[in-house]
Enzyme design. Structure first.
Site, PDB file in Angstrom:
ATOM      1  N   PRO A 244       0.830  -1.206   0.000  1.00 40.36           N
ATOM      2  CG  PRO A 244       0.158  -0.874   2.210  1.00 40.36           C
ATOM      3  CD  PRO A 244       0.888  -1.842   1.322  1.00 40.36           C
ATOM      4  CG  HIS A 250      -6.242   2.103   2.736  1.00 36.60           C
ATOM      5  ND1 HIS A 250      -4.960   1.938   3.232  1.00 36.60           N
ATOM      6  CD2 HIS A 250      -6.093   2.328   1.405  1.00 36.60           C
ATOM      7  CE1 HIS A 250      -4.085   2.061   2.250  1.00 36.60           C
ATOM      8  NE2 HIS A 250      -4.741   2.296   1.126  1.00 36.60           N
TER       9      HIS A 250
END
Length: 321
Positions: A244, A250
């Site tokens: 990420p 998320h």
């Protein structure tokens, strides 16, 4: 670009464009950057395809580019990030034709991320993750790279953008991704941020999290279609990135018709449904999880992960975080 069409033919076909009479929109793709229109010219059917032209890259044009923009409207700001809509035309009655993101002040890591660079495919084994990647993640978190995320979770910024919030220690919130113009439904891109601070990435998910993940997925989808009723549940897909951009777990929620660029490609995106299924069928007790599997992905040659970890491993050198 210089035309090779004979002048008399060029003059004729150029005169046709102003004669185009719109009947209806056929399609809008590339997140709204290209449209297909059906209409008529002299009572004969015609299709007009329009696509935003490539940016000029010569120094004079690039130098004047920021000052040539007009009607700049801020969409949001958080820490060093802000995003806008703007016009490249002088007519404010026309809709904005540019989406801008500003990173200020930026870091050397940002510069490398957005520079042209070669790519490498790597395989991160559980051993590489535990010995090198996890300490790297810790170092990034200790440098304050999550300030903008914490600002949102703790209610200091962007609260007016929060579409849905599930309270509690295992809660999460939903808001527009900064790369979406917030109006092109076919380019829908939302972000689901979890409240939990123990989840840095997909690597921290375990079998015990399956029920929570299914609950969160259902809430994210129902909130999305509730806010945008022109979208149905089977027109939404959810994925996570590995690696990420920042180490706080998320979920990306996008329209299934959004053309898949590098951020949705194999080697970057992992489908949330596939992750849930993998966890559910994984051998072991509830503590077994994604830290126990090998993950393959691609890296830019100027990224810190490549320069500090994978290149030294490839060359047989010691890794220094």
């Amino acid at each position: 670009m210089t035309s090779t069409t004979p002048p008399e033919i060029a003059a004729h076909v150029e005169s046709l464009i102003p004669q185009f009479t719109l009947a209806r929109l056929l399609n809008q793709d590339q997140a709204g950057r290209r449209i297909s229109l059906l209409g008529t010219i002299s009572s004969q059917p015609a299709i007009l395809l329009a696509e935003r032209a490539a940016f000029a890259t010569d120094t004079p044009h690039l130098t004047s580019f920021p000052t040539s923009l007009s009607a700049i409207k801020n969409l949001g700001a958080n820490d060093i990030y802000s995003w806008f809509l703007a016009h490249t035309t002088t007519s404010p009655s026309q809709p904005p034709d540019l989406k801008l993101n500003l990173i200020y002040p930026c870091t050397e890591k940002h510069i490398k991320k957005y520079s042209v660079q070669g790519l490498r495919c790597v395989t991160e084994t559980p051993e590489i993750y535990a010995r090198h990647i996890r300490p790297y993640m810790q170092a990034q978190r200790d440098q304050g790279r999550l300030n903008w995320v914490l600002n949102i979770l703790e209610g200091r910024t962007e609260q007016e953008d929060v579409i849905y919030r599930e309270p509690g220690a295992e809660g999460f919130l939903l808001l527009p991704d900064l790369n979406w113009d917030r109006k092109t439904v076919g380019g829908l891109h939302l972000l689901g941020l979890v409240e939990r601070r123990d989840l840095w990435s997909v690597r921290d998910l375990r079998k015990r999290d399956v029920q929570w993940l299914r609950h969160m997925r259902g809430k994210l989808v129902s909130a999305t279609v509730g806010l945008y009723p022109e979208i149905e549940e089977d027109q939404v897909k959810l994925y996570v990135h590995y690696q990420p951009t920042y180490y706080h777990f998320h979920v990306h929620i996008v329209h299934v018709g959004l053309e898949a660029g590098g951020t949705q490609a194999t080697g970057k995106a992992l489908g949330l449904d596939n992750i849930i299924s993998q966890l559910e069928t994984m051998q072991g007790d509830d503590e077994a999880g994604m830290a126990d599997v090998s993950l393959s992905y691609h890296l830019g040659e100027q990224s810190e992960l490549w320069e500090k970890i994978y290149l030294p491993l490839k060359e047989g050198r010691d890794v220094e975080i």
